[in-house]
Design an enzyme around this catalytic site. Sequence first.
Site, PDB file in Angstrom:
ATOM      1  N   GLU A 107      11.614   5.165  -0.370  1.00 50.94           N
ATOM      2  CA  GLU A 107      10.486   4.268  -0.130  1.00 50.94           C
ATOM      3  C   GLU A 107       9.761   4.021  -1.446  1.00 50.94           C
ATOM      4  OE1 GLU A 107       6.499   3.377   2.516  1.00 50.94           O
ATOM      5  OE2 GLU A 107       7.320   5.408   2.554  1.00 50.94           O
ATOM      6  N   GLU A 132       5.800   6.891  -5.840  1.00 53.35           N
ATOM      7  CA  GLU A 132       4.384   6.491  -5.878  1.00 53.35           C
ATOM      8  C   GLU A 132       3.805   6.852  -7.230  1.00 53.35           C
ATOM      9  OE1 GLU A 132       1.369   4.840  -5.517  1.00 53.35           O
ATOM     10  OE2 GLU A 132       2.228   4.794  -3.495  1.00 53.35           O
ATOM     11  N   ASN A 166       7.265   4.623 -12.185  1.00 56.37           N
ATOM     12  CA  ASN A 166       7.393   3.178 -12.057  1.00 56.37           C
ATOM     13  C   ASN A 166       8.703   2.864 -11.336  1.00 56.37           C
ATOM     14  OD1 ASN A 166       7.370   0.387 -12.405  1.00 56.37           O
ATOM     15  ND2 ASN A 166       8.029   0.504 -14.547  1.00 56.37           N
ATOM     16  N   ASP A 189       1.854  -5.020  -3.542  1.00 57.97           N
ATOM     17  CA  ASP A 189       0.728  -5.838  -3.965  1.00 57.97           C
ATOM     18  C   ASP A 189       1.186  -7.284  -4.145  1.00 57.97           C
ATOM     19  OD1 ASP A 189      -1.418  -7.029  -5.297  1.00 57.97           O
ATOM     20  OD2 ASP A 189      -1.897  -5.199  -6.399  1.00 57.97           O
ATOM     21  N   THR A 262      -0.287   1.584  10.219  1.00 58.46           N
ATOM     22  CA  THR A 262      -1.350   2.205   9.438  1.00 58.46           C
ATOM     23  C   THR A 262      -2.672   1.468   9.624  1.00 58.46           C
ATOM     24  OG1 THR A 262      -0.897   0.832   7.513  1.00 58.46           O
ATOM     25  CG2 THR A 262       0.320   2.908   7.692  1.00 58.46           C
ATOM     26  N   PHE A 264      -4.293   0.129   7.287  1.00 55.85           N
ATOM     27  CA  PHE A 264      -4.201  -1.084   6.486  1.00 55.85           C
ATOM     28  C   PHE A 264      -3.593  -2.224   7.290  1.00 55.85           C
ATOM     29  CE2 PHE A 264      -1.400  -3.836   4.096  1.00 55.85           C
ATOM     30  CZ  PHE A 264      -2.341  -4.538   3.360  1.00 55.85           C
ATOM     31  N   GLU A 265      -2.507  -1.936   8.012  1.00 57.16           N
ATOM     32  CA  GLU A 265      -1.872  -2.997   8.784  1.00 57.16           C
ATOM     33  C   GLU A 265      -2.787  -3.487   9.896  1.00 57.16           C
ATOM     34  OE1 GLU A 265       2.271  -3.960  11.227  1.00 57.16           O
ATOM     35  OE2 GLU A 265       2.074  -2.081  10.108  1.00 57.16           O
TER      36      GLU A 265
END
Length: 283
Positions: A107, A132, A166, A189, A262, A264-265
Site C-alpha cells: 500500500e 508512508e 518516497n 493527494d 475511514t 476521511f472518506e
Amino acid sequence: MSQPVPSPSDAAPQHGHSERPDAAPQHGDPERPDAARRAELAGFRTKPVSFVRRSGRLTDRQKRLWDDRHAAYLIDVPRAIARTSVDPGFVLDPAAVFGRTAGLVVEIGSGMGDAVVEAAATDPERDYLAVEVYQPGLAHTIAAAERAGAAQGRQGLPNLRLVQANAAELLATTVGAGAVDELWVFFPDPWHKSRHHKRRLVTAEFGALAARVLRPGGTLRLATDWAEYAEQMIEVLDADEHLGNVHGPGGRAPRFERRVLTGFERKAHQAGREITDLTYVRR
C-alpha cells in the site's frame, strides 16, 4: 489513507515540497567523502516528490510504543541523499523480511494504517508492506497492529511491515520486478491547482513503475475523491500497454470491499465528492 489530499484530517500527512538534498546523512562506504557520494548519485531525485514532510511529533504514548515495537515492523532501508530516499543499490528481499515466501501486497501512502492493518489481520496468508513518509502515521499503524494482534491472542501482526520512504523510489529500485501481487493507492493527494499537477503521484511514469513491480496477473487498485484526478488516472493508466483496465477502457470499478471506510472518506461523501475506484491488471 494514502499519500494524501488537499484538506485531510490529522489521519493523513500533507504533501508538497521536495526535501533538501543535504537533509540526511550520506550512506554507502563510510570512508568515502560526501562529495564522492553526491557525484555517484548525480541526477538522483530530479523530480518533485508527491508529499510534504511534516515534523509531526509523537505523543508520549506513541513514543513509548515506537521505542518498544518499531523494530518489529519498520524496515531500516539505507538512505541516499534525503530522509525519505532509498539508496538505489538496495533491493528488498521479502522472504528475508517476512521469514517466508508468500503473496505480497503493497500500500502506497498508508496514512494511519486503517486499510493495511485490517487486511493483514484478516488475510494471514499474504504479506503486507505499508509505505508512508509521516512518522506519526507509522506509529499509529504500529499501535493498530498491536491491538489487532492482541485481539487474536498474539503480539502484533507478523505479516505486516512498514517502510518510511518516497514511493516512487521504492517502486523504481527497491522492490523487485514482478514481486508484488497487489499494489494499492488510496486517496493520493490530488494537487488540485494546475501548477501543482507535476507533484501528482499517479502519472504515466507511475504506471510504468506499477507495471514493473506487479507480477503478471497482479492487480493495481486505486481510489480518489477528486473527479479530475480520476480522469487523469484513467488516461495515463489506460494508455500503459502493460496494464489492462479490468472494467474496459475508461471503466470505473465498484468500491473495493476490503478498503476500510475511514473518517476521511466519510467527510468526502459529506462534502458531496464522489469516490472513484479503479482496478487494473498487469498483462
